[in-house]
Design a protein around this motif. Structure first.
Motif: not given
Length: 127
Positions: A98-127
């Motif tokens: 999600e980008c709210n303008g300027g430098t504000e860039i955050v992961p959406r629910p279910g994603f994590w920030r890998n580095r800089g502006d690269e985002f990856r989907r979180q793996r579901r842990s099996g159980g």
């Protein structure tokens, strides 16, 4: 204010209402032109694009343009000649963020920030 802070034709990125020049965008810098005394933008902080045209009389349009919602810039932005070109210099928000303008860039629910502006989907842990 001092003569070198002349505010005839105060640039868009400045506030001259008090008789002294103050930049509107926190962290932006302007310098007085040695010949004309007009304030010219010299630096815009990350998340902003510098609007500065070298044409005579263009000092009034000098500004630091903040990238809008759904776009961002993590670094110092490029320089463009006209404010109408500024938004195109911003980067489109990547998938998973999600980008709210300027430098504000955050992961959406279910994603994590890998580095800089690269985002990856979180793996579901099996159980």
């Amino acid at each position: 204010g001092p003569d070198y802070l002349r505010c005839e034709g105060c640039p868009q990125g400045g506030d001259c209402s008090t008789g002294e020049f103050r930049p509107r965008v926190k962290g932006s810098r302007f310098v007085a032109n040695a010949i004309t005394g007009y304030m010219r933008v010299s630096y815009c902080p990350p998340g902003h694009v510098m609007v500065r045209n070298v044409a005579a009389g263009s000092h009034q349009r000098d500004d630091c343009y903040m990238c809008r919602f759904n776009t961002y810039l993590l670094d110092e932005g490029p320089r463009v000649n006209f404010s109408s070109e500024a938004q195109r210099a911003c980067i489109a928000c990547p998938d998973g963020a999600e980008c709210n303008g300027g430098t504000e860039i955050v992961p959406r629910p279910g994603f994590w920030r890998n580095r800089g502006d690269e985002f990856r989907r979180q793996r579901r842990s099996g159980g």
